[in-house]
Design a protein around this motif. Structure first.
Motif, PDB file in Angstrom:
ATOM      1  N   THR A 162       0.830  -1.210   0.000  1.00  0.00           N
ATOM      2  CA  THR A 162       0.000   0.000   0.000  1.00  0.00           C
ATOM      3  C   THR A 162       0.862   1.256   0.000  1.00  0.00           C
ATOM      4  OG1 THR A 162      -0.144  -0.160   2.419  1.00  0.00           O
ATOM      5  CG2 THR A 162      -1.981  -1.078   1.143  1.00  0.00           C
ATOM      6  N   GLY A 163       2.045   1.146  -0.594  1.00  0.00           N
ATOM      7  CA  GLY A 163       2.890   2.323  -0.754  1.00  0.00           C
ATOM      8  C   GLY A 163       3.954   2.498   0.307  1.00  0.00           C
TER       9      GLY A 163
ATOM     10  N   THR B  87      -1.568   0.329  -4.213  1.00  0.00           N
ATOM     11  CA  THR B  87      -1.591   1.699  -3.691  1.00  0.00           C
ATOM     12  C   THR B  87      -2.655   2.553  -4.369  1.00  0.00           C
ATOM     13  OG1 THR B  87       0.805   1.470  -3.424  1.00  0.00           O
ATOM     14  CG2 THR B  87      -0.130   3.638  -3.030  1.00  0.00           C
TER      15      THR B  87
ATOM     16  N   GLU C  82      -5.739   0.160   5.561  1.00  0.00           N
ATOM     17  CA  GLU C  82      -5.067  -0.577   4.491  1.00  0.00           C
ATOM     18  C   GLU C  82      -5.267  -2.085   4.596  1.00  0.00           C
ATOM     19  OE1 GLU C  82      -0.989   0.591   4.930  1.00  0.00           O
ATOM     20  OE2 GLU C  82      -0.535  -0.993   6.364  1.00  0.00           O
TER      21      GLU C  82
END
Length: 398
Positions: free
Chosen positions: A40-41, A69, A98
């Motif tokens: 998720t980045g 992401t 997330e």
């Protein structure tokens, strides 16, 4: 030759719990282990490469890193910004939000390879076990869930010793802290967060303070979405990354969240989230200038429920889509720029510019002049406004 072993997909982050689970599932349960990282980045290319390399020590058949992401922004972060969502007025739901997207991506992967089992490394004491279990039960109903860390009630020390005994090399000193990183913030758990009074030591935070002189930042929004930073046109994800890169150098966004877990206990976790806190406070200030009193009132109610349900593992509940529709509709006039002043460990919103600013002098200036009403208008209005209370106190003689 086709393997006769059972196939298990493991939600893998490269941390202590999931590293233990990968080896345990392979060595002790004799399974074909497929590790999946839902990014998720929070990982650089180098970190992703290191994580994949580590899986080769653990008997893993195949490793996949899924970059989710953009989906995470489109289907969640966007709405948290529009809702100014902060759990208990503090925490931007960095990990809470997330997890649903990681779990959904991993469940889809498990289905695509026909996994017999699906596993995660959550303990039995926190929220994540509920989030993973719930999504897996809904989206991968044919795969039985395995949770070694939870079922064996393992301590971090026990896991570290097991890995060492099996010749696994890793930075075990670093693994003393549980760090979950994503584009919407990083959470840090350790022995200090198990107490009610101990602060997290400076060195436990992944990003250190390097800037000491204050500086300005200008964040641009269009219909509630990020469009620029310091007059540079950017996509929302690019804007978040730039704001984080600048803000984290000041140590902005650090705090300790204390809240109620899904399972009923109180929980404490440290976090650093420069971009989320700066963006949310900037957006909220812009809304104060561009929305009406009752729009602000109902937005706060809706957003509070949205954040609460997100935290409580209810992302797939249909009412969430209804609330998202409301949030998007509320943003049609939330366009403009917000000026912030950044300093070590804190920031301040200094002001906004917007074509939709309702703080207009066309009808007067607060506390100074009135152009849209007279003194007699106010006297009559106050008489009517007081009427119901006058009746109450007259009848009840209080």
């Amino acid at each position: 030759m086709t393997s006769t072993k059972k196939k298990v997909v493991l939600a893998y982050s490269g941390g202590l719990d999931t590293t233990y689970c990968a080896l345990y599932l392979s060595k002790e349960l004799n399974m074909d282990v497929y590790t999946v990282l839902g990014n998720t980045g929070g990982f650089s290319d180098a970190e992703l490469a290191d994580i994949e390399e580590r899986t080769k020590q653990l008997g893993v058949i195949q490793h996949a890193a899924l970059d989710i992401t953009q989906e995470y922004y489109d289907k969640c972060i966007k709405y948290m910004i529009m809702g100014n969502v902060l759990k208990n007025n503090t925490y931007p739901l960095s990990v809470s939000s997330e997890r649903a997207f990681q779990a959904m991506a991993i469940a889809q992967y498990a289905h695509s390879i026909g996994a017999d089992y699906i596993a995660h490394g959550s303990t039995g004491a926190g929220n994540d076990q509920i989030r993973f279990d719930l999504i897996f039960k809904i989206m991968a109903p044919n795969a039985e869930i395995i949770t070694p860390t939870r079922d064996l009630e393992l301590s971090r020390e026990t896991e570290i010793n097991y890995l060492k005994e099996n010749g696994i090399t890793a930075n075990f000193e670093k693994m003393k802290y549980s760090i979950n990183a994503g584009i919407w913030g990083t959470s840090i758990g350790g022995k200090e967060t198990l107490s009610s009074n101990l602060p997290l030591p400076e060195e436990a935070y992944p990003k250190q303070v390097v800037k000491t002189e204050s500086e300005k930042m200008i964040i641009g929004f269009e219909k509630g979405e990020l469009v620029s930073v310091n007059d540079e046109k950017l996509t929302p994800l690019e804007a978040i990354k730039k704001i984080e890169a600048i803000g984290s150098q000041f140590g902005i966004g650090r705090d300790m969240h204390i809240g109620d877990t899904i399972i009923g206990t109180k929980g404490r976790v440290a976090f650093e989230a420069a971009a989320p806190l700066m963006i949310i406070k900037a957006h909220e200030t812009l809304e104060k200038h561009t929305l009406t009193k009752w729009q602000m009132h109902w937005k706060e109610q809706i957003a509070n429920f949205y954040g609460m349900l997100l935290h409580e593992a209810q992302y797939l509940e249909p009412v969430m889509r209804n609330m998202e529709t409301f949030l998007v509709d509320s943003q049609s006039k939330v366009t403009g720029t917000v000026i912030l002043n950044l300093s070590p460990k804190y920031f301040m919103v200094e002001g906004i510019t917007s074509p939709n600013d309702l703080m207009t002098d066309l009808f007067g200036q607060y506390g100074e002049t009135s152009k849209g009403w007279t003194a007699d208008d106010v006297k009559g209005f106050t008489n009517i406004l007081a009427n119901s209370m006058k009746i109450y106190y007259t009848v009840n003689q209080e």
